[in-house]
Scaffold this active site. Structure first.
Site, short mmCIF file in Angstrom:
data_model
loop_
_atom_site.label_atom_id
_atom_site.label_comp_id
_atom_site.label_asym_id
_atom_site.label_seq_id
_atom_site.Cartn_x
_atom_site.Cartn_y
_atom_site.Cartn_z
N ASN A 1 0.83 -1.22 0.00
CA ASN A 1 0.00 0.00 0.00
C ASN A 1 0.86 1.26 0.00
OD1 ASN A 1 -2.72 -0.61 -0.24
ND2 ASN A 1 -3.00 -1.00 1.93
N HIS B 1 -2.85 2.63 -2.77
CA HIS B 1 -4.03 1.87 -2.36
C HIS B 1 -4.79 1.28 -3.54
CE1 HIS B 1 -3.92 2.71 1.94
NE2 HIS B 1 -3.42 3.89 1.62
N GLU C 1 -6.35 -6.81 5.43
CA GLU C 1 -5.76 -7.82 4.55
C GLU C 1 -5.90 -9.21 5.16
OE1 GLU C 1 -2.20 -6.19 6.95
OE2 GLU C 1 -4.11 -5.45 6.22
#
Length: 200
Positions: free
Chosen positions: A79, A84, A114
């Site tokens: 990320n 993102h 996640e």
């Protein structure tokens, strides 16, 4: 009389359209209450409901029930380094890989950023570990170049078999403990020449 009949038919048609629209909206709201909006997987709430139901079934028929919790390794780095948008693509691809690997009787859910969880009815600890290893390798060996040229994604998984008495929170905690044990072991054993161990 014919005009009145026509008006009634028109009113009935409109009423039927309204009922159909309301039904569709109700189904959509119900689906949204059970689904993760990004991946379309089951959400944490639906996972907990299904797990409670599968526990009842396992107890009634005497079949094993295994629970797995998986977490993408170093996802924050993906990320932070790639953004993102790429992170979301990774989550969606992992969700699709998990759906493809699972049997119709399994449930895969996204229960955190996640973090994913799987309900594996009928699988013992041994068979569950074999399945999770296949799933881990499927993610690791997936061709991620179409998402990002230098992207490499790995998954750590913790698995536990229900003993017939443990409550849902404790069962998930047991799987979490094994997940983080697997993560620690993978970090200790990872090198350029040795593939990481990600299953516990």
């Amino acid at each position: 009389m014919a005009e009145r009949t026509h008006e009634l038919e028109k009113a009935n048609t409109e009423k039927e359209r309204l009922i159909a629209a309301l039904r569709e909206r109700s189904l959509k709201l119900e689906r949204e209450s059970r689904e993760d909006p990004l991946t379309g997987l089951a959400n944490r709430r639906h996972f907990a409901q299904r797990l409670a139901a599968e526990m009842e079934v396992a107890l009634a028929v005497g079949h094993p029930l295994s629970i797995a919790v998986g977490d993408l390794d170093h996802f924050k780095v993906i990320n932070d380094r790639l953004g993102h948008v790429v992170g979301d693509k990774v989550l969606n691809e992992v969700a699709a890989l998990m759906r493809d690997e699972c049997r119709p009787s399994d449930l895969v859910a996204r229960i955190g950023g996640e973090e994913f969880a799987l309900i594996l009815p009928g699988l013992s600890q041994e068979l569950g570990l074999e399945f999770c290893e296949r799933l881990r390798l499927c993610v690791e060996r997936h061709d991620w170049r179409h998402v990002q040229s230098d992207l490499h994604v790995t998954l750590s998984i913790g698995l536990t078999q229900w003993d017939g008495g443990t409550e849902v929170p404790e069962l998930l905690q047991a799987a979490d403990i094994k997940l983080y044990r697997a993560k620690r072991r993978s970090e200790e054993h990872t090198s350029e020449l040795q593939s990481p161990i990600h299953i516990s």
